[in-house]
Design a protein around this motif. Structure first.
Motif, PDB file in Angstrom:
ATOM      1  N   LYS A  87       3.027 -20.620  25.422  1.00 46.75           N
ATOM      2  CA  LYS A  87       2.448 -19.932  26.507  1.00 46.75           C
ATOM      3  C   LYS A  87       2.649 -20.360  27.517  1.00 46.75           C
ATOM      4  O   LYS A  87       3.269 -19.745  28.794  1.00 46.75           O
ATOM      5  N   PRO A  88       2.282 -21.849  27.832  1.00 47.48           N
ATOM      6  CA  PRO A  88       2.479 -22.432  29.077  1.00 47.48           C
ATOM      7  C   PRO A  88       3.933 -22.455  29.541  1.00 47.48           C
ATOM      8  O   PRO A  88       4.417 -22.647  30.564  1.00 47.48           O
ATOM      9  N   HIS A 121       6.117 -20.504  28.665  1.00 49.83           N
ATOM     10  CA  HIS A 121       6.763 -19.000  29.225  1.00 49.83           C
ATOM     11  C   HIS A 121       6.089 -18.805  30.596  1.00 49.83           C
ATOM     12  O   HIS A 121       6.922 -18.604  31.390  1.00 49.83           O
ATOM     13  N   ARG A 122       5.110 -19.292  30.929  1.00 51.98           N
ATOM     14  CA  ARG A 122       4.537 -19.147  32.375  1.00 51.98           C
ATOM     15  C   ARG A 122       5.511 -20.020  33.157  1.00 51.98           C
ATOM     16  O   ARG A 122       5.827 -19.710  34.281  1.00 51.98           O
ATOM     17  N   ALA A 171       7.487 -18.906  36.328  1.00 47.24           N
ATOM     18  CA  ALA A 171       7.362 -19.383  37.551  1.00 47.24           C
ATOM     19  C   ALA A 171       8.724 -19.919  38.009  1.00 47.24           C
ATOM     20  O   ALA A 171       8.703 -19.799  39.460  1.00 47.24           O
ATOM     21  N   LEU A 199       1.529 -22.580  39.511  1.00 47.25           N
ATOM     22  CA  LEU A 199       0.743 -22.283  37.944  1.00 47.25           C
ATOM     23  C   LEU A 199      -0.511 -22.873  38.003  1.00 47.25           C
ATOM     24  O   LEU A 199      -0.865 -23.507  38.846  1.00 47.25           O
ATOM     25  N   SER A 201       2.639 -28.790  34.718  1.00 48.02           N
ATOM     26  CA  SER A 201       2.463 -27.694  35.450  1.00 48.02           C
ATOM     27  C   SER A 201       2.246 -28.350  36.887  1.00 48.02           C
ATOM     28  O   SER A 201       2.523 -27.768  37.730  1.00 48.02           O
TER      29      SER A 201
END
Length: 530
Positions: free
Chosen positions: A227-228, A230-231, A235, A248, A260
């Protein structure tokens, strides 16, 4: 029976065949596969070790109990027989031995008083005879050992595990010390084999459940980890699209949180740097535009004065002191050059600011090229190869700028005759300008369209502004076209202009087709980018 030295074998049949290699492009899939492989390896290893240990424990326990009972029966029953027993005595002793708690089958072999070999069979196994005892086991049982300090008995008890039609058996044999019959025993190990099969099935089911659990755990872990990631990917794509305010959300203190934070810091620094560069670029463009506009007013006055001085030089000979005549001519020349430079800078500023617009019209290419050559008095130095009637929808003024720069560049650095040819290609038109000069040096070719580029450091000044070819390229680009420079095999440089037959699509996409209120530059620049 079939001899299978070493006892029961574990199943390990390998099947032939080739598996095609798979390419896993998904990180989630790779994580699940790795988790599953690790879990499968661990489960199979643990199950294999557990099965092997339990197998050895079960078989050893059953085997020791049977051999211990058989040895005791041989001592008590067979040892009580005479040295040369009768067959009835052997048969009766074998039956008594088979009635022990282990319920094995017994075969006794001896020689009677007449030297004849007699057998006694308990009858517990149909067909159990001397032929069913492995040859290697019989040879070991009947082999007399040398009595030493470490070996007190000439004969020993030997055993072997065999499989007959899928059923495992324990076969053992020994001789009575001091003379007497030889005894053989057969005991089925089928109950133990069933227990081991049940254990194997249980371990297999446990392995399958462990594999499924590992896959589910890997899926959950992959979701948590990816999930991170993918984020971060989203971004990064947004940042690459120019959305420099992308940030982020940071939570936690693990490595992904650090990543991040690093991304946010990098994005912030990039946004600041781009903003600074944009501000400097805008300031530079504004400065050039303002300077050009401010210079136009004094230049207009200076140009008017130089025109009067030039007229006096041409038509009123002797009115100007011969000592200052060269200075006057230099002022006239440099004023004209400065005026061209200002016009070119204003044109470049419009391109950089994105305010340059197309004003389209139907153009006869042959007429347009002829008008460009005629306006500059190049008719005697230029050969035109173009059929009349070849029309294109272009901006006539910008096309004139392109042609003036290319042809003027060829005349200045290549020498006449300059040949201009026009060809049709699908939905495009190709205008080729070729001179008969020495050509363009190979190290200069990649830079001929650069602004202010000088091919020779020893010639920092030239009659051109150094912007002509770059302006020609910008005018080609605004049409959706291109200009290429090369050397002809026959000698000389060749500039090829490719333009669409109809540039209306570009004005439709931008939604703007208003006339440009500024006059474009028509300066011709050299191959040196001068």
């Amino acid at each position: 029976m079939t001899d299978t030295q070493g006892g029961l074998r574990g199943w390990a049949a390998g099947r032939g065949g080739s598996l095609s290699r798979l390419r896993f492009t998904s990180l989630r899939l790779r994580l699940v596969v790795v988790f599953a492989l690790v879990a499968l390896t661990a489960a199979v290893s643990a199950s294999g070790i557990a099965y092997w240990l339990n197998r050895e424990a079960v078989l050893t326990r059953a085997q020791d109990a049977v051999l211990r009972d058989f040895r005791q029966e041989m001592q008590n029953r067979a040892g009580a027989l005479p040295e040369h027993p009768t067959q009835d005595q052997l048969q009766r002793a074998a039956g008594q031995m088979a009635a022990s708690s282990q319920h094995f089958s017994v075969l006794l072999v001896a020689q009677d008083a007449d030297g004849k070999t007699v057998y006694g069979n308990s009858g517990g196994i149909n067909g159990f005879s001397l032929e069913d005892v492995p040859v290697s086991l019989r040879a070991a049982v009947n082999k007399q050992q040398k009595v030493t300090d470490t070996n007190n008995e000439p004969y020993h008890l030997y055993w072997q595990r065999v499989v007959d039609h899928g059923t495992p058996y324990l076969v053992a044999g020994t001789r009575v010390i001091g003379g007497g019959p030889t005894g053989y025993m057969a005991k089925t190990l089928e109950p133990e084999a069933k227990d081991l099969n049940s254990l194997a099935w249980s371990l297999g089911i446990a392995t399958g459940l462990a594999l499924i659990g590992a896959a589910l755990l890997a899926q959950a872990a992959a979701t948590t980890v990816l999930k991170p990631v993918h984020r971060l990917g989203v971004a990064a794509r947004r940042l690459g699209e120019g959305r420099l305010d992308t940030r982020l959300r940071v939570s936690g203190t693990d490595e992904l949180a650090d990543l991040s934070r690093t991304f946010n810091n990098a994005a912030e620094a990039l946004e600041q740097r781009v903003a600074e560069m944009a501000a400097r670029d805008e300031a530079s463009r504004r400065f050039v535009a303002d300077m050009s506009h401010e210079l136009r007013t004094p230049l207009t006055a200076i140009t008017a004065v130089t025109e009067v001085l030039e007229e006096e030089l041409e038509f009123e000979s002797g009115s100007i002191d011969p000592m200052i005549e060269p200075a006057v001519r230099l002022v006239v020349s440099e004023t004209r050059r400065l005026n061209d430079l200002v016009e070119n800078l204003m044109e470049v500023t419009r391109f950089d600011a994105g305010t340059a617009r197309l004003v389209l019209d139907d153009v006869d290419l042959a007429d347009q090229i002829t008008a460009c050559i005629d306006a500059r008095a190049w008719l005697d130095a230029v050969e035109l190869d173009a059929e009349r009637g070849l029309h294109a929808r272009l901006d006539p003024r910008r096309l004139d700028v392109i042609l003036a720069n290319l042809i003027g560049n060829a005349l200045k650095h290549g020498g006449s005759p300059v040949r201009v040819s026009v060809r049709e290609s699908d939905d495009s038109v190709l205008i080729q300008v070729r001179d008969h000069g020495p050509g363009i040096p190979e190290d200069v070719l990649p830079h001929v369209f650069d602004r202010f580029y000088k091919a020779s450091a020893s010639r920092p000044r030239s009659e051109g502004s150094g912007l002509g070819l770059s302006i020609a390229m910008e005018n080609a680009h605004i049409h959706g076209g291109e200009i290429t420079a090369a050397n002809s095999p026959e000698g000389g440089a060749v500039f090829t202009l490719t333009l669409p037959r109809d540039a209306s699509r570009l004005t439709e996409e931008t939604g703007e087709s208003t006339p440009d209120d500024e006059q474009g530059a028509n300066d011709s620049s050299g191959k040196e980018g001068a």
